[in-house]
Scaffold this active site. Structure first.
Site, PDB file in Angstrom:
ATOM      1  N   HIS A   1      -7.815  -6.688   1.380  1.00 28.55           N
ATOM      2  CA  HIS A   1      -7.029  -5.831   2.277  1.00 28.55           C
ATOM      3  C   HIS A   1      -7.691  -5.705   3.654  1.00 28.55           C
ATOM      4  O   HIS A   1      -7.007  -5.681   4.673  1.00 28.55           O
ATOM      5  CB  HIS A   1      -6.891  -4.461   1.607  1.00 28.55           C
ATOM      6  CG  HIS A   1      -6.068  -3.453   2.348  1.00 28.55           C
ATOM      7  ND1 HIS A   1      -5.018  -3.775   3.170  1.00 28.55           N
ATOM      8  CD2 HIS A   1      -6.149  -2.084   2.366  1.00 28.55           C
ATOM      9  CE1 HIS A   1      -4.489  -2.664   3.669  1.00 28.55           C
ATOM     10  NE2 HIS A   1      -5.149  -1.643   3.208  1.00 28.55           N
TER      11      HIS A   1
ATOM     12  N   HIS B   1       0.828  -1.212   0.000  1.00 27.26           N
ATOM     13  CA  HIS B   1       0.000   0.000   0.000  1.00 27.26           C
ATOM     14  C   HIS B   1       0.858   1.256   0.000  1.00 27.26           C
ATOM     15  O   HIS B   1       0.864   2.038   0.945  1.00 27.26           O
ATOM     16  CB  HIS B   1      -1.016  -0.076   1.140  1.00 27.26           C
ATOM     17  CG  HIS B   1      -1.946  -1.227   0.923  1.00 27.26           C
ATOM     18  ND1 HIS B   1      -3.145  -1.105   0.275  1.00 27.26           N
ATOM     19  CD2 HIS B   1      -1.777  -2.564   1.150  1.00 27.26           C
ATOM     20  CE1 HIS B   1      -3.702  -2.299   0.145  1.00 27.26           C
ATOM     21  NE2 HIS B   1      -2.892  -3.198   0.677  1.00 27.26           N
TER      22      HIS B   1
ATOM     23  N   ASP C   1      -6.591  -0.736  -3.386  1.00 25.90           N
ATOM     24  CA  ASP C   1      -6.957  -1.623  -2.276  1.00 25.90           C
ATOM     25  C   ASP C   1      -7.931  -2.661  -2.820  1.00 25.90           C
ATOM     26  O   ASP C   1      -8.971  -2.297  -3.382  1.00 25.90           O
ATOM     27  CB  ASP C   1      -7.697  -0.845  -1.175  1.00 25.90           C
ATOM     28  CG  ASP C   1      -6.815   0.126  -0.409  1.00 25.90           C
ATOM     29  OD1 ASP C   1      -5.627   0.251  -0.727  1.00 25.90           O
ATOM     30  OD2 ASP C   1      -7.361   0.777   0.507  1.00 25.90           O
TER      31      ASP C   1
ATOM     32  N   HIS D   1     -12.921   1.734   5.005  1.00 25.82           N
ATOM     33  CA  HIS D   1     -12.183   0.552   4.553  1.00 25.82           C
ATOM     34  C   HIS D   1     -12.967  -0.728   4.860  1.00 25.82           C
ATOM     35  O   HIS D   1     -13.113  -1.599   4.001  1.00 25.82           O
ATOM     36  CB  HIS D   1     -10.808   0.476   5.247  1.00 25.82           C
ATOM     37  CG  HIS D   1      -9.752   1.307   4.595  1.00 25.82           C
ATOM     38  ND1 HIS D   1      -9.653   2.660   4.791  1.00 25.82           N
ATOM     39  CD2 HIS D   1      -8.743   0.967   3.748  1.00 25.82           C
ATOM     40  CE1 HIS D   1      -8.608   3.121   4.090  1.00 25.82           C
ATOM     41  NE2 HIS D   1      -8.044   2.112   3.457  1.00 25.82           N
TER      42      HIS D   1
ATOM     43  N   HIS E   1      -1.915   3.660  -5.475  1.00 30.57           N
ATOM     44  CA  HIS E   1      -2.110   2.214  -5.370  1.00 30.57           C
ATOM     45  C   HIS E   1      -3.576   1.872  -5.120  1.00 30.57           C
ATOM     46  O   HIS E   1      -4.356   2.693  -4.667  1.00 30.57           O
ATOM     47  CB  HIS E   1      -1.261   1.640  -4.230  1.00 30.57           C
ATOM     48  CG  HIS E   1      -1.763   2.020  -2.865  1.00 30.57           C
ATOM     49  ND1 HIS E   1      -1.423   3.200  -2.246  1.00 30.57           N
ATOM     50  CD2 HIS E   1      -2.605   1.383  -2.007  1.00 30.57           C
ATOM     51  CE1 HIS E   1      -2.020   3.269  -1.071  1.00 30.57           C
ATOM     52  NE2 HIS E   1      -2.749   2.180  -0.906  1.00 30.57           N
TER      53      HIS E   1
END
Lengths: 282, 282
Positions: A109, A99, A105, A234, A103
């Site tokens: 992840h 990461h 995800d 996330h 970049h």
């Protein structure tokens, strides 16, 4: 009854090699009709509709030793393995913590068993791009977030978010990579950087058909939300089987609507993400 | 007089930070008119012409520990840095020798001071794709090469190579990644794999306008030409400031003409090449 949320729940439980569950989910979505298909994991293949472009833009920062990271660690190094002076050719060896740099995800992840980078269908990487500019607000408040109201404001001007799109936050941070403000780390070790509000991620998951979200900052979550491992965006966004992309560059060159994003992510077996070439076709 | 070869000579001498020489070359090309511009390093920006696609194809092999390499070395490893079980998120660390997997070669790979991956204009990475199929011949003779006659045969069927294109060799090797035949290493350590004939590279450099060449094998050069460091295609092609791409996948899915290649190469400062996401828009 079959809501996007029930599909979500199914998808969240599906292991990345559990094709039976995924097939069941797809079949359920079809059975439940258009509303489910437009709101959740089973998306219209947007790239199957004709798309035209004339201009190619690079949305990628060059990667180098010392590229800013979330916690200040050095996550990329490069050593010369062969040199032209000695060997008549040049080859380097990289050490890459996934990461780093511009970049992506992958779901894996932030999940126990979500899709890794190599398992995401390529059609999910070539999608319409919606750019939501909050840079003026962010200039005065690095802890601001892209809110549901920002999405609604974008739609009031540009029409509904395109089916299967990527929603990209332009916070202006792509302009200040070299500044300490890019990570915005304070004396207590907390980062001050804009990101997606958790409610926005939830809105996009449940009421829109969005493949991925992107930011020009170090994290999909606002910096303060990453402290202590909260990372609500996330967990919910990647947990739903969708991708994200961070540290995106050159966003001021893009129209709010009409570009196509090409996410040239790494195809590493079991990869959780990694440096990517991010391109816009306009 | 100003031939493509004189531009070539100028370009070959230009250091990658020597903008004066490059500007001189561009000005010379303009002064010399269309023939020079169509034959050498100063190309028509093909991506500026409208291009339309409906289908997205992945031309990338997944990368893994043990992916075949030119000399049998292990050029990719991956270690877990954080795991979901312990840390509630997954992150890996990779060690990457740049020329592994489906990957690109930058001019800097085989020059003292040519462009590194981060210095190649993004418009050179989104180009028309011409696929030249020599797979039937290669099946019987792994030491065969893509010859000037193959190019002329392709053009007799499909018309002139598109301006600023990538010429891709389909040798059928993309179908046999898991076989020992993929590297074709014999007991003497020589590889038996198809590649571009040196005369073909020279033809494309001097009489066509081509941005890059690609192969579904380990090397732009036929395997036998790599032994002992001869690599004539690597030296002439990359030495001219153009790129290459190796170990490309899924070529049977492509039309001979009409696709657009997107080379999602790494943007590593000073990189000589590296694992890339290679995509076709058809």
């Amino acid at each position: 009854m079959c809501s996007p949320l029930c599909l979500e729940a199914l998808y969240g439980r599906a292991s990345r090699r559990d094709f039976v569950k995924k097939s069941l989910m797809a079949a359920t979505a079809v059975a439940c009709g258009a509303r489910a298909a437009s709101g959740a994991a089973v998306a219209t293949p947007a790239a199957q509709q004709p798309r035209t472009f004339t201009t190619v833009l690079d949305l990628t920062h060059a990667l180098y030793e010392g590229f800013p990271t979330f916690d200040g660690s050095k996550w990329f190094t490069m050593e010369k393995k062969f040199t032209f002076a000695k060997d008549k050719l040049n080859i380097n060896t990289w050490t890459v913590v996934e990461h780093i740099g511009t970049h992506m995800d992958a779901p894996f992840h932030f999940t126990a068993d979500g899709h890794s980078v190599d398992e995401i269908p390529i059609t999910d990487f070539v999608v319409p791009l919606a750019v939501v500019d909050i840079s003026q607000r962010a200039q005065d408040n690095p802890d601001t977030a892209l809110t549901p109201d920002d999405i609604k404001r974008w739609e009031a001007t540009n029409g509904p978010l395109p089916e299967g799109c990527c929603v990209m936050m332009n916070s202006g941070w792509h302009r200040i990579l070299a500044s300490p403000k890019f990570s915005g780390r304070d004396d207590a070790g907390r980062n001050h950087t804009p990101g997606f509000h958790a409610e926005t991620a939830h809105l996009l998951l449940t009421e829109r058909n969005v493949k991925g979200i992107g930011v020009d900052t170090l994290s999909l979550d606002p910096g303060l939300k990453g402290v202590g491992g909260a990372f609500p965006v996330h967990y919910e966004w990647l947990g739903s089987g969708r991708w994200g992309v961070e540290n995106v560059a050159n966003l001021d060159a893009l129209p709010a609507k009409g570009a196509t994003l090409v996410l040239g992510g790494p195809k590493v077996r079991g990869g959780t993400g990694g440096p990517s070439r991010v391109i816009a076709l306009v």
